[in-house]
Design an enzyme around this catalytic site. Structure first.
Site, PDB file in Angstrom:
ATOM      1  N   ILE A   1      17.242  -4.480 -17.881  1.00 42.88           N
ATOM      2  CA  ILE A   1      17.563  -5.845 -17.456  1.00 42.88           C
ATOM      3  C   ILE A   1      18.635  -6.376 -18.395  1.00 42.88           C
ATOM      4  O   ILE A   1      18.441  -6.436 -19.610  1.00 42.88           O
ATOM      5  CB  ILE A   1      16.315  -6.734 -17.520  1.00 42.88           C
ATOM      6  CG1 ILE A   1      15.212  -6.190 -16.616  1.00 42.88           C
ATOM      7  CG2 ILE A   1      16.657  -8.164 -17.142  1.00 42.88           C
ATOM      8  CD1 ILE A   1      13.865  -6.889 -16.804  1.00 42.88           C
TER       9      ILE A   1
ATOM     10  N   ASP B   1      17.999 -11.870 -10.184  1.00 41.60           N
ATOM     11  CA  ASP B   1      17.607 -12.801 -11.245  1.00 41.60           C
ATOM     12  C   ASP B   1      16.264 -12.343 -11.821  1.00 41.60           C
ATOM     13  O   ASP B   1      15.288 -12.220 -11.075  1.00 41.60           O
ATOM     14  CB  ASP B   1      17.500 -14.205 -10.659  1.00 41.60           C
ATOM     15  CG  ASP B   1      17.248 -15.281 -11.705  1.00 41.60           C
ATOM     16  OD1 ASP B   1      16.749 -14.940 -12.803  1.00 41.60           O
ATOM     17  OD2 ASP B   1      17.528 -16.456 -11.418  1.00 41.60           O
ATOM     18  N   GLN B   2      16.208 -12.103 -13.125  1.00 40.34           N
ATOM     19  CA  GLN B   2      14.972 -11.592 -13.706  1.00 40.34           C
ATOM     20  C   GLN B   2      13.840 -12.617 -13.695  1.00 40.34           C
ATOM     21  O   GLN B   2      12.687 -12.246 -13.919  1.00 40.34           O
ATOM     22  CB  GLN B   2      15.198 -11.097 -15.137  1.00 40.34           C
ATOM     23  CG  GLN B   2      15.311 -12.179 -16.191  1.00 40.34           C
ATOM     24  CD  GLN B   2      15.222 -11.632 -17.610  1.00 40.34           C
ATOM     25  OE1 GLN B   2      16.174 -11.757 -18.347  1.00 40.34           O
ATOM     26  NE2 GLN B   2      14.099 -11.049 -17.992  1.00 40.34           N
TER      27      GLN B   2
ATOM     28  N   TYR C   1      28.458 -10.765 -19.567  1.00 44.08           N
ATOM     29  CA  TYR C   1      28.300 -12.099 -18.983  1.00 44.08           C
ATOM     30  C   TYR C   1      28.779 -12.130 -17.535  1.00 44.08           C
ATOM     31  O   TYR C   1      28.404 -11.261 -16.756  1.00 44.08           O
ATOM     32  CB  TYR C   1      28.998 -13.141 -19.868  1.00 44.08           C
ATOM     33  CG  TYR C   1      28.406 -13.187 -21.269  1.00 44.08           C
ATOM     34  CD1 TYR C   1      27.208 -13.850 -21.515  1.00 44.08           C
ATOM     35  CD2 TYR C   1      29.023 -12.532 -22.334  1.00 44.08           C
ATOM     36  CE1 TYR C   1      26.640 -13.876 -22.786  1.00 44.08           C
ATOM     37  CE2 TYR C   1      28.463 -12.549 -23.610  1.00 44.08           C
ATOM     38  CZ  TYR C   1      27.272 -13.219 -23.824  1.00 44.08           C
ATOM     39  OH  TYR C   1      26.718 -13.240 -25.081  1.00 44.08           O
TER      40      TYR C   1
ATOM     41  N   VAL D   1      23.020  -6.252 -18.159  1.00 47.42           N
ATOM     42  CA  VAL D   1      24.059  -5.209 -18.225  1.00 47.42           C
ATOM     43  C   VAL D   1      25.091  -5.527 -19.295  1.00 47.42           C
ATOM     44  O   VAL D   1      25.729  -4.631 -19.843  1.00 47.42           O
ATOM     45  CB  VAL D   1      24.728  -5.056 -16.838  1.00 47.42           C
ATOM     46  CG1 VAL D   1      25.914  -4.112 -16.893  1.00 47.42           C
ATOM     47  CG2 VAL D   1      23.692  -4.562 -15.821  1.00 47.42           C
TER      48      VAL D   1
ATOM     49  N   GLU E   1      13.641  -6.566 -26.067  1.00 43.74           N
ATOM     50  CA  GLU E   1      14.591  -6.691 -27.163  1.00 43.74           C
ATOM     51  C   GLU E   1      14.820  -8.161 -27.515  1.00 43.74           C
ATOM     52  O   GLU E   1      14.479  -9.071 -26.762  1.00 43.74           O
ATOM     53  CB  GLU E   1      15.931  -6.042 -26.780  1.00 43.74           C
ATOM     54  CG  GLU E   1      15.834  -4.534 -26.584  1.00 43.74           C
ATOM     55  CD  GLU E   1      17.178  -3.893 -26.338  1.00 43.74           C
ATOM     56  OE1 GLU E   1      17.225  -2.657 -26.265  1.00 43.74           O
ATOM     57  OE2 GLU E   1      18.197  -4.624 -26.218  1.00 43.74           O
ATOM     58  N   ASP E   2      15.438  -8.348 -28.671  1.00 38.59           N
ATOM     59  CA  ASP E   2      15.917  -9.669 -29.105  1.00 38.59           C
ATOM     60  C   ASP E   2      14.790 -10.703 -29.110  1.00 38.59           C
ATOM     61  O   ASP E   2      14.881 -11.769 -28.488  1.00 38.59           O
ATOM     62  CB  ASP E   2      17.082 -10.127 -28.229  1.00 38.59           C
ATOM     63  CG  ASP E   2      18.258  -9.171 -28.306  1.00 38.59           C
ATOM     64  OD1 ASP E   2      18.376  -8.457 -29.318  1.00 38.59           O
ATOM     65  OD2 ASP E   2      19.056  -9.116 -27.357  1.00 38.59           O
TER      66      ASP E   2
ATOM     67  N   SER F   1      25.382   0.089 -22.654  1.00 34.81           N
ATOM     68  CA  SER F   1      24.018   0.575 -22.831  1.00 34.81           C
ATOM     69  C   SER F   1      23.617   1.517 -21.702  1.00 34.81           C
ATOM     70  O   SER F   1      22.942   2.531 -21.924  1.00 34.81           O
ATOM     71  CB  SER F   1      23.042  -0.600 -22.905  1.00 34.81           C
ATOM     72  OG  SER F   1      21.714  -0.161 -23.012  1.00 34.81           O
TER      73      SER F   1
ATOM     74  N   HIS G   1      16.550 -13.416 -22.651  1.00 32.68           N
ATOM     75  CA  HIS G   1      15.805 -13.635 -23.901  1.00 32.68           C
ATOM     76  C   HIS G   1      15.004 -14.933 -23.879  1.00 32.68           C
ATOM     77  O   HIS G   1      14.466 -15.345 -24.913  1.00 32.68           O
ATOM     78  CB  HIS G   1      16.725 -13.627 -25.135  1.00 32.68           C
ATOM     79  CG  HIS G   1      17.696 -12.488 -25.160  1.00 32.68           C
ATOM     80  ND1 HIS G   1      17.352 -11.211 -24.787  1.00 32.68           N
ATOM     81  CD2 HIS G   1      18.999 -12.445 -25.520  1.00 32.68           C
ATOM     82  CE1 HIS G   1      18.411 -10.421 -24.918  1.00 32.68           C
ATOM     83  NE2 HIS G   1      19.418 -11.149 -25.343  1.00 32.68           N
TER      84      HIS G   1
END
Length: 394
Positions: free
Chosen positions: A199, A248-249, A204, A201, A299-300, A213, A274
């Site tokens: 999730i 959209d996550q 922006y 890419v 992550e993050d 990645s 995030h």
């Protein structure tokens, strides 16, 4: 170019007969196009800097039929399908059976074979006069051929940090040092036909930016299918074995549709917004589509704490409405069979399906697996509360 990699990966996992069937169905030329694209992706011939030019012809055969691609490397970079027209030496020709090549690139490592391979250097009539006149064969020729053969022999570099730097992802950079942790937990899957969903890419709103990645994972998992989900349209970054999805996550329906189409997944990486509500929604929706023993990475984690950028909070570090607090609950879930009282906490769906949780700086890795080992001593204590010196357990 149509991407036939999925069919070839599945066939190579079963064996030579199935690969031959795919070649017959798809055709030699189309199969070769997919395989040669894969070879060139892994060979990184653009890394070879030289004042001289070298050309190599990659030829894939199927019985008496063959198809070839000319690749030239030199000061002008890598040219596909045409020569640099400055070298006075003809190209080296690397010839290999198309099925052997598919098995070498996409099959289990034990199926890698060079039995059908030939490396045809320019004939002595060309080479001997050149050597006699003290004009040595440029080293770039040897380097190009060696890079291609390393790919065909599956001897590519395996350090994920190197691949992160090569593809320009910040998973190994001054910002993050995630790659050693990923290598530790995922290295055993490197030669497996995995399916990865990431999730976020990158880049922006620029549809042609990002993707580093995804390409890193593509190279690290040479038999893998890599999917990238982003709220922006990133289809310009699609490559063989790399597919982007616009979604959209924070939308569970969109996530479920993605998982139904492309899953189940061996790995899901959340490098998206995030923001805690988005991270938690994504986990709750996608974790059921993770394979047994699969890994879900978040992550993050700084987004859980920073109100200015990601709506985080430091007021209650165990608050399950924020990413880190939500993940912390899984530590208790690992030990759910040790609770002696019925009302210790409400059962959660992940209690029995999370096998391990690993926390690193700004990174959490959740491994899916059966968590029902049982606790004989806890069972005794629940049945005989007097052993605890109390009348009963509530």
């Amino acid at each position: 170019m149509i991407d036939h990699a999925r069919d070839l990966i599945e066939a190579a996992d079963r064996g030579p007969t199935d690969v031959a069937a795919v070649v017959r169905h798809v055709g030699l030329r189309a199969t070769a196009a997919t395989l040669i694209d894969e070879i060139l992706f892994r060979a990184h011939l653009g890394d070879l800097v030289s004042e001289s030019d070298a050309s190599v012809v990659i030829t894939l055969t199927d019985g008496s039929r063959e198809t070839s691609v000319l690749v030239s490397v030199g000061p002008k970079g890598v040219l596909i399908g045409r020569s640099a027209d400055v070298t006075d030496l003809p190209p080296v020709r690397i010839v290999q059976d198309v099925c052997d090549t598919a098995l070498a690139l996409y099959g289990p490592r034990e199926r890698v074979s060079s039995a059908s391979r030939e490396v045809r250097w320019p004939s002595p009539r060309v080479m001997v006069p050149r050597l006699a006149s003290n004009l040595a064969v440029p080293r770039i020729f040897h380097a190009v051929v060696q890079r291609v053969l390393q790919v065909l022999d599956r001897e590519e570099p395996v350090r994920l940090a190197d691949l992160a730097v090569r593809h320009g992802t910040d998973k190994w950079s001054f910002l993050h040092q995630y790659t050693p942790h990923y290598q530790r937990h995922l290295g055993h899957l490197r030669d497996h036909p995995v399916t990865v969903l990431e999730i976020g890419v990158g880049g922006y709103d620029d549809g042609e930016a990002g993707g580093g990645s995804l390409y890193m994972w593509k190279e690290f998992f040479p038999r893998g299918l890599i999917y990238g989900l982003d709220i922006a349209d990133k289809r310009a970054l699609d490559r063989p074995r790399v597919t982007t999805i616009t979604a959209d996550q924070s939308d569970p329906d969109a996530l479920r549709a993605t998982a139904e189409r492309f899953g189940p997944f061996d790995m899901v990486i959340d490098d998206g917004s995030h923001m805690s509500p988005h991270v938690i929604t994504s986990f709750r929706t996608l974790f059921p589509y993770l394979k047994e023993h699969g890994v879900y990475a978040v992550e993050d984690l700084h987004g859980s704490y920073w109100p200015q950028l990601f709506g985080g909070s430091e007021n209650d570090l165990n608050d399950p409405e924020y990413t880190v607090g939500f993940l912390k609950q899984m530590v208790d879930g690992l030990n759910h069979e040790e609770f002696l009282k019925d009302d210790t906490r409400a059962a959660r769906p992940t209690d029995r399906t999370v096998k391990s949780v690993h926390f690193y700086h700004n990174l959490a890795l959740v491994e899916k697996g059966r968590n029902e080992e049982g606790s004989p001593i806890a069972n005794v204590l629940r049945q005989a509360p007097e052993l605890l010196g109390i009348d009963r357990l509530q």
